[in-house]
Design a protein around this motif. Structure first.
Motif, PDB file in Angstrom:
ATOM      1  N   LYS A 374       0.827  -1.213   0.000  1.00 61.22           N
ATOM      2  CA  LYS A 374       0.000   0.000   0.000  1.00 61.22           C
ATOM      3  C   LYS A 374       0.862   1.264   0.000  1.00 61.22           C
ATOM      4  N   THR A 375       1.971   1.233   0.736  1.00 65.20           N
ATOM      5  CA  THR A 375       2.806   2.433   0.858  1.00 65.20           C
ATOM      6  C   THR A 375       3.539   2.765  -0.434  1.00 65.20           C
ATOM      7  N   ILE A 376       3.816   1.771  -1.269  1.00 63.49           N
ATOM      8  CA  ILE A 376       4.545   2.056  -2.513  1.00 63.49           C
ATOM      9  C   ILE A 376       3.602   2.191  -3.705  1.00 63.49           C
ATOM     10  N   MET A 377       2.297   2.116  -3.429  1.00 63.45           N
ATOM     11  CA  MET A 377       1.337   2.197  -4.525  1.00 63.45           C
ATOM     12  C   MET A 377       1.463   3.490  -5.333  1.00 63.45           C
ATOM     13  N   PRO A 378       1.641   4.686  -4.708  1.00 68.01           N
ATOM     14  CA  PRO A 378       1.798   5.917  -5.515  1.00 68.01           C
ATOM     15  C   PRO A 378       2.988   5.857  -6.474  1.00 68.01           C
ATOM     16  N   ARG A 379       4.117   5.321  -6.005  1.00 68.10           N
ATOM     17  CA  ARG A 379       5.285   5.209  -6.875  1.00 68.10           C
ATOM     18  C   ARG A 379       5.038   4.214  -8.015  1.00 68.10           C
ATOM     19  N   MET A 380       4.303   3.141  -7.716  1.00 63.57           N
ATOM     20  CA  MET A 380       3.986   2.176  -8.764  1.00 63.57           C
ATOM     21  C   MET A 380       3.136   2.815  -9.859  1.00 63.57           C
TER      22      MET A 380
END
Length: 533
Positions: A374-380
């Motif tokens: 969930k925390t890396i979703m924006p970067r993905m």
């Protein structure tokens, strides 16, 4: 499941030939095993329905069964189980042996030798009705065969209180002038119709109906009616142990000789009828001497404790397939929980909690991985937008991100994958365990082996699956997102036809997963801080 149903639908129909050829294996219609071909064979195996209808009958009533015994061969031609309700009428007893009203299913036996009675012999009935009275532990039915050369033979069927075991025996009084030898045979004759299904759309096609054999050297062997018809039956070799059974969903009949050498046989009788049995040699009876032979016949539900107590391996008729190594401990645990709570539905719920606790460490690691996702979703999403025209580069950048942040994109799938064998094994337990048949849980669920009549549990399962999916990080791929949105609907429709006991397990599992996921996400929330862009 679709492949299984397709095969069943397209398989050739059984040949209804009246003059079926004999199988290559020893059968009661041929010379007895171990004898020379010139020794007399017994009467033909096939007995017509008209012959059975003409023969007198007597009835037997005990606390467990109501049976009808024909004077023709002393066959048990009808048997009702008083403790088990009919499929569509639970207030009426379940009919296992039947003389053609719905099925043809009989227990037969006889002796092989000159002048000895077989299942085409007309016995004399001493009475019309036998009742197990209060205070009696057993009651016997005695049928007298016509005397031949001074030899008197009485067939004795003994019914026991609180038991599904019927002792099938012969009292032989050799009043002749020469020694008497021969063989005894015990066979179960049944049509090849499937047993009536009670397990919904998916369950009925997967339960086995047909003969089964067991010998210690070759273990449990199922031989289908189709194999017998094609003369492809591979029977156990002659042995000093073993039994023969006729298996159908939830119920079984089985001859289980206690001692002595025996041979096994199968045969097609024509008209869709098949027989499976066991032959044993008789000890030579000198002139002027008497002897008795007896074999227990079990006719009843597939209750594993009772079956294993009667004969080694007989509990194998409760067939869990290749997942027996998982299913057997599950059933043992479920039975133990049932003794504690007194209800199979609550036992399933308790078992679900125990399974969830056992998988908690693995689930915790997976949910931690999902929380990091969930925390890396924006970067993905940024990577996806930046390299939308270069799929190879986008995948490389994604893998680098997963590696840098130590995230496994498949981590959330492992609990589901590892639980699937447990789920499938539990399916077979709930499908095959007769204890679930007509077992109520709560309110509208009156039979855990049937589908939910109002589809309440499948709908709850679908809603909880949707909630669980929403709590999980969504895939950056729009196609995968749509597929995941469709999954709860697919499972709801599919599970609507499964036994309600299995759906109950999945509903409770979903609810526990939601709570577990919320708790673990909070527990690892501090560790899964947003990654820097």
């Amino acid at each position: 499941m679709l492949w299984d149903a397709w095969q069943k639908h397209n398989q050739p129909k059984a040949l209804a030939t009246a003059n079926a050829t004999q199988s290559a294996t020893p059968t009661p219609t041929q010379s007895a095993p171990g004898t020379s071909p010139d020794k007399p064979a017994m009467a033909p195996a096939a007995v017509s329905a008209a012959e059975r209808a003409k023969a007198p009958r007597l009835t037997v009533d005990t606390d467990m069964v109501h049976a009808e015994v024909s004077a023709l061969g002393g066959d048990i031609v009808r048997l009702e189980l008083k403790k088990h309700g009919a499929n569509n009428a639970p207030d009426k007893p379940f009919v296992l042996f039947d003389d053609g009203r719905v099925h043809t299913y009989l227990a037969q036996s006889g002796l092989i030798g000159a002048g000895l009675p077989n299942h085409k012999t007309l016995f004399s009935l001493s009475q019309a009705k036998v009742v197990l009275k209060d205070g009696e532990e057993a009651v016997s039915v005695r049928l007298q065969a016509p005397e031949h050369d001074g030899v008197k033979i009485t067939k004795v069927l003994t019914f026991h209180r609180g038991s599904y075991v019927i002792d099938v025996g012969y009292e032989i009084d050799n009043g002749g002038v020469s020694a008497l030898g021969g063989h005894a045979y015990y066979q179960l004759t049944r049509d090849n119709k499937e047993a009536e299904s009670t397990a919904g759309f998916f369950g009925g096609a997967q339960t086995y109906t047909g003969p089964a054999f067991y010998a210690d050297a070759e273990k449990y062997t199922k031989i289908s009616f189709k194999e017998i018809e094609k003369k492809e039956a591979k029977l156990p070799k002659p042995a000093s142990d073993g039994w023969v059974a006729m298996v159908q969903h939830y119920f079984v009949s089985a001859y289980a000789p206690k001692a002595g050498q025996r041979e096994f046989f199968t045969d097609e009788l024509g008209g869709g009828l098949f027989t499976a049995g066991v032959i044993q040699p008789l000890a030579v009876i000198a002139a002027g001497q008497k002897a008795t032979v007896s074999v227990p016949l079990y006719v009843g539900p597939q209750e594993q404790e009772k079956l294993s107590a009667l004969a080694p391996g007989l509990d194998r008729v409760v067939d869990y397939g290749r997942l027996a190594i998982i299913a057997e401990p599950i059933f043992w645990c479920l039975s133990w929980l049932h003794k504690l709570v007194g209800n199979w539905g609550w036992a399933i719920i308790a078992l679900t909690v125990l399974i969830k606790l056992a998988f908690f460490p693995l689930s915790a690691a997976s949910y931690k991985s999902m929380a990091k996702m969930k925390t890396i979703m924006p970067r993905m999403k940024r990577i996806q937008e930046q390299y939308k025209d270069d799929r190879m580069k986008m995948n490389q950048e994604m893998m680098e991100l997963y590696k840098k942040e130590k995230v496994n994109p498949m981590g959330g799938c492992w609990p589901m994958l590892i639980q699937m064998p447990v789920f499938i094994a539990l399916y077979w337990v709930l499908l095959g365990a007769v204890e679930m048949r007509q077992a109520p849980w709560l309110g509208w669920i009156t039979d855990l082996s049937l589908k939910d009549p109002f589809f309440v549990l499948p709908i709850i399962m679908g809603v909880t699956s949707l909630i669980q999916m929403k709590l999980s990080p969504s895939s950056p791929d729009p196609v995968q997102q749509k597929v995941m949105m469709f999954m709860p609907i697919f499972f709801t429709v599919m599970m609507a036809w499964f036994p309600s006991g299995l759906v109950l397990y999945w509903v409770v599992n979903n609810m526990l997963s939601i709570g577990q996921q919320w708790y673990i996400t909070r527990m690892f929330g501090g560790d899964a801080k947003p990654a820097n862009s």
